[in-house]
Scaffold this motif. Structure first.
Motif, PDB file in Angstrom:
ATOM      1  N   ARG A  27       1.354  -2.075  -0.537  1.00 35.87           N
ATOM      2  CA  ARG A  27       0.032   0.110   0.007  1.00 35.87           C
ATOM      3  C   ARG A  27       1.043   1.216   0.234  1.00 35.87           C
ATOM      4  O   ARG A  27       0.493   2.253   0.010  1.00 35.87           O
ATOM      5  N   ALA A  28       1.938   1.115  -0.146  1.00 37.72           N
ATOM      6  CA  ALA A  28       2.584   2.319  -0.351  1.00 37.72           C
ATOM      7  C   ALA A  28       3.197   2.807  -0.864  1.00 37.72           C
ATOM      8  O   ALA A  28       3.329   4.250  -1.147  1.00 37.72           O
ATOM      9  N   GLU A  29       2.915   2.180  -2.206  1.00 36.04           N
ATOM     10  CA  GLU A  29       2.862   2.556  -3.479  1.00 36.04           C
ATOM     11  C   GLU A  29       2.158   3.379  -3.847  1.00 36.04           C
ATOM     12  O   GLU A  29       1.812   3.760  -4.892  1.00 36.04           O
ATOM     13  N   TRP A  30       0.544   3.365  -3.265  1.00 29.43           N
ATOM     14  CA  TRP A  30      -0.564   4.768  -3.703  1.00 29.43           C
ATOM     15  C   TRP A  30      -0.014   5.652  -2.276  1.00 29.43           C
ATOM     16  O   TRP A  30      -1.598   6.542  -2.438  1.00 29.43           O
ATOM     17  N   GLN A  31       0.461   5.888  -1.090  1.00 26.77           N
ATOM     18  CA  GLN A  31       0.780   7.106  -0.498  1.00 26.77           C
ATOM     19  C   GLN A  31       0.793   8.414  -1.667  1.00 26.77           C
ATOM     20  O   GLN A  31       0.489   9.342  -1.527  1.00 26.77           O
ATOM     21  N   PRO A  32       1.697   8.519  -3.263  1.00 26.86           N
ATOM     22  CA  PRO A  32       1.541   9.451  -4.058  1.00 26.86           C
ATOM     23  C   PRO A  32       0.197  10.096  -4.662  1.00 26.86           C
ATOM     24  O   PRO A  32      -0.320  11.171  -4.761  1.00 26.86           O
ATOM     25  N   ASN A  55      -1.279  11.837  -0.761  1.00 29.67           N
ATOM     26  CA  ASN A  55      -1.090  13.375  -0.941  1.00 29.67           C
ATOM     27  C   ASN A  55      -1.717  13.768  -2.244  1.00 29.67           C
ATOM     28  O   ASN A  55      -1.989  15.330  -1.617  1.00 29.67           O
ATOM     29  N   GLU A  56      -1.576  13.470  -2.764  1.00 34.23           N
ATOM     30  CA  GLU A  56      -1.770  14.260  -4.068  1.00 34.23           C
ATOM     31  C   GLU A  56      -3.571  14.758  -3.588  1.00 34.23           C
ATOM     32  O   GLU A  56      -3.977  16.091  -3.771  1.00 34.23           O
ATOM     33  N   LEU A  57      -4.388  13.858  -3.431  1.00 34.51           N
ATOM     34  CA  LEU A  57      -5.846  14.295  -3.229  1.00 34.51           C
ATOM     35  C   LEU A  57      -5.767  14.668  -1.981  1.00 34.51           C
ATOM     36  O   LEU A  57      -7.438  15.142  -2.083  1.00 34.51           O
ATOM     37  N   GLN A  58      -4.915  15.101  -0.950  1.00 36.46           N
ATOM     38  CA  GLN A  58      -4.829  15.538  -0.072  1.00 36.46           C
ATOM     39  C   GLN A  58      -4.875  17.016  -0.170  1.00 36.46           C
ATOM     40  O   GLN A  58      -5.252  17.776   0.011  1.00 36.46           O
ATOM     41  N   ARG A  59      -3.804  17.261  -1.625  1.00 37.25           N
ATOM     42  CA  ARG A  59      -3.807  18.549  -1.600  1.00 37.25           C
ATOM     43  C   ARG A  59      -4.885  18.734  -2.054  1.00 37.25           C
ATOM     44  O   ARG A  59      -5.901  20.361  -2.246  1.00 37.25           O
ATOM     45  N   TRP A  60      -5.904  18.262  -2.908  1.00 43.62           N
ATOM     46  CA  TRP A  60      -7.094  18.541  -3.592  1.00 43.62           C
ATOM     47  C   TRP A  60      -7.874  19.108  -2.221  1.00 43.62           C
ATOM     48  O   TRP A  60      -8.534  20.015  -2.381  1.00 43.62           O
ATOM     49  N   ALA A  61      -8.413  18.469  -1.490  1.00 39.78           N
ATOM     50  CA  ALA A  61      -9.214  18.358  -0.326  1.00 39.78           C
ATOM     51  C   ALA A  61      -8.953  19.196   0.559  1.00 39.78           C
ATOM     52  O   ALA A  61      -9.969  20.497   0.470  1.00 39.78           O
ATOM     53  N   HIS A  66     -14.065   9.885  -1.110  1.00 37.11           N
ATOM     54  CA  HIS A  66     -12.438  10.483  -0.608  1.00 37.11           C
ATOM     55  C   HIS A  66     -13.102  11.932  -0.948  1.00 37.11           C
ATOM     56  O   HIS A  66     -13.894  12.419  -1.314  1.00 37.11           O
ATOM     57  N   PRO A  67     -12.759  12.636  -0.207  1.00 33.35           N
ATOM     58  CA  PRO A  67     -13.994  14.519  -0.156  1.00 33.35           C
ATOM     59  C   PRO A  67     -13.362  15.232  -1.707  1.00 33.35           C
ATOM     60  O   PRO A  67     -14.363  15.992  -2.244  1.00 33.35           O
ATOM     61  N   ALA A  68     -12.080  14.793  -1.598  1.00 36.68           N
ATOM     62  CA  ALA A  68     -11.619  15.023  -3.169  1.00 36.68           C
ATOM     63  C   ALA A  68     -12.132  14.086  -4.304  1.00 36.68           C
ATOM     64  O   ALA A  68     -11.549  14.932  -5.276  1.00 36.68           O
TER      65      ALA A  68
END
Length: 249
Positions: free
Chosen positions: A4-9, A12-18, A236-238
């Protein structure tokens, strides 16, 4: 699940959107449906579990009531036209095409007309007037003619080119490694592609991002990607998963 570490980017990007109070529009297209199969059941079960709409590109010449009956009660499902027979007419040394310039225009258009009418009749509630060209390729000369049969959109692959004679609702992430393993691409690679598409949208491109799958040829890597993607994004909210009909003018 994969590492699941492969999914961290992506996280991170979706958090920027959120954090910016923004949402990206996503849609999901799966190709080559003909009849009920265990693989199709698996795809639709994921759609149901995560409440994510699916678009099925159905091959008109090879399908009928059997598939239509099995899909009749499926929620959040849209059916679109996937060529006529999904047969290649291009010479061996060139890229595959059913809807190329290798046959008379009138013959190709007649088949697309038949495909539209057949699927519209089979799926009165789920049909969307969109053409999905097999192999994501279509002769440009066909595009201005499609509206006369009722088509209102075409879906191929890659960022949509401006000023087209018909609305383009394209896909951008193909999860299959067609030229290598013929299985699902590595998750990290797909996550990187998706992040790049998200970055492009964050900078101002409002084109919805299309995810492209082919249920009949998925291996474990491909299925795991679909399940993980939906798990990461469904609530996800974004992320705003939409039906393709929302993008057809």
């Amino acid at each position: 699940m994969s590492d699941r570490a492969e999914w961290q980017p992506l996280r991170n990007e979706l958090q920027r959107w959120a954090d910016a109070g923004r949402q990206v529009k996503l849609w999901f297209r799966d190709d080559d449906a003909i009849e009920p199969t265990a693989a199709l059941d698996q795809l639709l079960a994921l759609s149901d579990h995560y409440a994510v709409p699916m678009t099925l590109a159905v091959i008109p010449a090879h399908t009928g009531e059997l598939l239509a009956s099995s899909l009749a009660s499926q929620k959040d499902l849209t059916v679109t036209v996937h060529g006529w027979t999904h047969q290649n007419y291009a010479p061996d040394e060139t890229k595959k095409q059913e809807l190329g310039a290798h046959r008379p225009l009138a013959i190709v258009l007649d088949e697309l007309h038949k495909g539209f009418d057949k699927l519209k009749a089979l799926y009165p509630e789920q049909f969307a007037p969109m053409l999905v060209p097999p192999w994501n390729r279509i002769d440009k000369a066909l595009l201005p003619e499609l509206a006369s049969f009722g088509y209102r959109a075409v879906s191929v692959y890659g960022l949509a080119k401006p000023s087209q004679p018909i609305t383009l609702v394209n896909t951008h992430i193909d999860i299959m490694d067609w030229h290598g393993t013929h299985g699902g691409r590595p998750h990290g690679e797909l996550v990187d592609y998706l992040v790049r598409e998200l970055e492009n949208r964050f900078d101002g491109n409002d084109e919805p991002i299309g995810i492209l799958t082919h249920h009949l040829v998925h291996d474990a890597t491909a299925w795991d990607f679909v399940a993980t993607l939906l798990e990461e994004t469904a609530v996800h909210p974004a992320v705003d998963w939409r039906q393709v009909g929302d993008f057809i003018g």
